[in-house]
Scaffold this active site. Structure first.
Site, short mmCIF file in Angstrom:
data_model
loop_
_atom_site.label_atom_id
_atom_site.label_comp_id
_atom_site.label_asym_id
_atom_site.label_seq_id
_atom_site.Cartn_x
_atom_site.Cartn_y
_atom_site.Cartn_z
N ASP A 67 0.83 -1.19 0.00
CA ASP A 67 0.00 0.00 0.00
C ASP A 67 0.88 1.25 0.00
OD1 ASP A 67 -2.00 1.85 0.31
OD2 ASP A 67 -2.51 1.29 2.36
N ASP B 211 -2.13 6.40 -5.77
CA ASP B 211 -2.36 5.49 -4.66
C ASP B 211 -2.56 4.07 -5.20
OD1 ASP B 211 -2.96 4.46 -2.16
OD2 ASP B 211 -5.05 5.12 -2.20
#
Ligand code: NAG
Ligand code: NAG
Length: 492
Positions: free
Chosen positions: A166, A370
């Site tokens: 992430d 992201d």
């Protein structure tokens, strides 16, 4: 006592969950095939649509292993991840639910950025509830985080663990025995510190413990003088446990003693059977920062075109294999959350035609890239321009009902081939990136195939370059050099 406090912290996080978020998805099950054709001017793609529907077989032909310091990337819900091969039922979640969780992650990013902007406070403390007021609360039984998984080794002797990676968070953690609060079901055996010779607790008075405040957004707490972390994600999942050091083995030759990570004692969220998470943000506790001596804060990845193929996550410059065709744009920083990767979008083209979006629209919203947000979010002004240009060029196809946050959907069931316009993004520095053909749509089924972009509520909310649009691109993060780069064909 320990048990009570872990339950308590978990409860607080499940209610307040201010930090970050997550999501999961099947996204668009594409396979690049010979049926694909590109017109001469690169203004449209033509695809035989049936070749893009999900496959139940993992095609792991990616050449990830030819890169140095490279890990194979698989999708959490596809046949390339062991748990799903063994237990299909576990991965069944509706597209509407996937997209709802994606929206929770985005809401959490937005509220975190704007609350800190307004208050100028230290923010992120678990007692500060203002950041979460507009996030819908839900019990923690159906939650998830991130979409893409790599397998690393932890401890001595090392144990293999599959972790979600992430770029939108920093702490690396895994579930740990004895699971004082609770552990969810995972593919591999839960990590047991007692079986490792290199596990060490961090004390509350250590300076490493202080790093948690910026690394998780929450102040550390203390359990019999052992440093305790707590991290919550926007979809109501969380992990609470001891902050410790342990030997991390990324590959047999890339081994990091005394790596700081979370030994999770109370973990909630169906992380798709993954054992935890790797934080690839810019904060000091991220994997990127902790391994900077070896990799110079450079990493790259390719997210596979579908859940039935594989990509790579490479630390460092891949032994010099980073392609010459990578085009870079400068990284920018959100002052409210400097660990996120900001970049500057300057425009969008549909079918080779630049949309007339005032340049102030993107400069005032700002944009982040992201790995954990599925659908790209745009300022409403930019989205409506994209949507109408796209609709115009798709007018020959019958429309389908909206799917959750996606409002531009088509029924392709009567067509053998589908022709749709290319979409490209321009970034600061003149870098132009064409979205891969597998990154334009989110397909629920062939009768409901939706443009995989959504508007933010306000033009002022940060735009997010999501993971559907990153598929098959080589995405290079040169953090020390202050730039992010893109090249096509990164997974092949
Ligand atoms: C780490 O700290 C916890 C909490 O204080 C304790 O229960 C555990 O035994 C410690 N582990 C080691 C290896 O010191
Ligand atoms: C679909 O595309 C393929 C490959 O480009 C082509 O051979 C075929 O004729 C096309 N089918 C139709 C119905 O246009």
């Amino acid at each position: 006592m320990a048990k009570i406090s872990f339950f308590f912290l978990g409860f607080v996080l499940s209610v307040v969950y201010i930090v970050f978020a997550s999501s999961w998805c099947y996204a668009f099950h594409g396979r690049e095939t010979a049926e694909t054709s590109h017109d001469d001017h690169h203004f449209t793609h033509t695809i035989k649509f049936t070749t893009l529907l999900p496959s139940t077989v993992c095609d792991s032909s990616s050449k990830a292993n030819e890169r140095k310091s490279s890990l194979k990337v698989v999708h959490k819900h596809g046949p390339c991840f062991q748990l799903n091969r063994d237990n299909k039922a576990k991965s069944s979640i509706s597209h509407a639910e996937i997209l709802r969780l994606d929206q929770s992650r985005v809401d959490s990013i937005h509220s975190r950025l704007s609350s800190k902007k307004q208050s100028g406070s230290r923010g992120g403390d678990i007692k500060e509830t203002d950041a979460s007021v507009n996030i819908p609360a839900k019990d923690g039984s159906v939650v998830g985080s991130g979409n893409y998984i790599v397998t690393v080794g932890l401890g001595t002797p090392k144990k293999e663990l599959s972790l979600i990676f992430d770029t939108g968070s920093d702490l690396t953690w895994t579930q740990c025995q004895p699971c004082l609060g609770s552990c969810y079901e995972q593919t591999e055996p839960i990590f047991d510190p007692k079986l490792s010779e290199t596990y060490t607790n961090i004390s509350c008075s250590s300076s490493s413990c202080d790093l948690l405040k910026s690394g998780t957004g929450n102040s550390p707490s203390c359990d019999s003088s052992t440093c305790v972390y707590a991290i919550g994600y926007g979809d109501n999942s969380f992990s609470v446990g001891f902050f410790v050091t342990e030997t991390l083995s990324l590959t047999p030759t890339d081994v990091f003693p005394k790596f700081l990570f979370g030994c999770g004692q109370n973990n909630q969220g169906l992380f798709g059977g993954a054992a935890g998470l790797i934080g690839l943000g810019r904060d000091q506790i991220s994997l990127v920062s902790q391994t900077s001596q070896k990799y110079d804060k450079i990493f790259s990845y390719c997210l596979p075109s579908s859940s039935s193929s594989t990509g790579h996550l490479t630390l460092g410059n891949g032994g010099g294999s980073v392609s010459n065709s990578v085009k870079f744009t400068p990284l920018s920083t959100m002052s409210q959350r400097p660990s996120l990767y900001g970049l500057d979008v300057t425009g969008i083209s549909v079918g080779g035609q630049k949309l007339s979006i005032p340049s102030s629209v993107f400069s005032s919203s700002g944009t982040i890239i992201d790995s954990g947000t599925i659908i790209t979010r745009l300022p409403p002004t930019a989205y409506s321009s994209l949507k109408s240009a796209f609709q115009q060029q798709m007018s020959q196809y019958p429309t389908a009902p909206p799917l959750s946050i996606l409002d531009t959907c088509y029924d392709f069931s009567k067509y053998e081939n589908v022709t749709f316009p290319t979409i490209s993004f321009s970034f600061n520095g003149g870098t132009e990136v064409e979205i891969d053909e597998t990154g334009v749509f989110y397909a629920s089924e062939v009768t409901q195939v939706c443009l995989a972009f959504a508007p933010n509520d306000n033009d002022g909310d940060v735009a997010i370059f999501g993971n559907v649009q990153q598929k098959t691109l080589e995405v290079v993060y040169d953090v020390a050099g202050g730039r992010v780069g893109f090249a096509p064909g990164g997974c092949s």
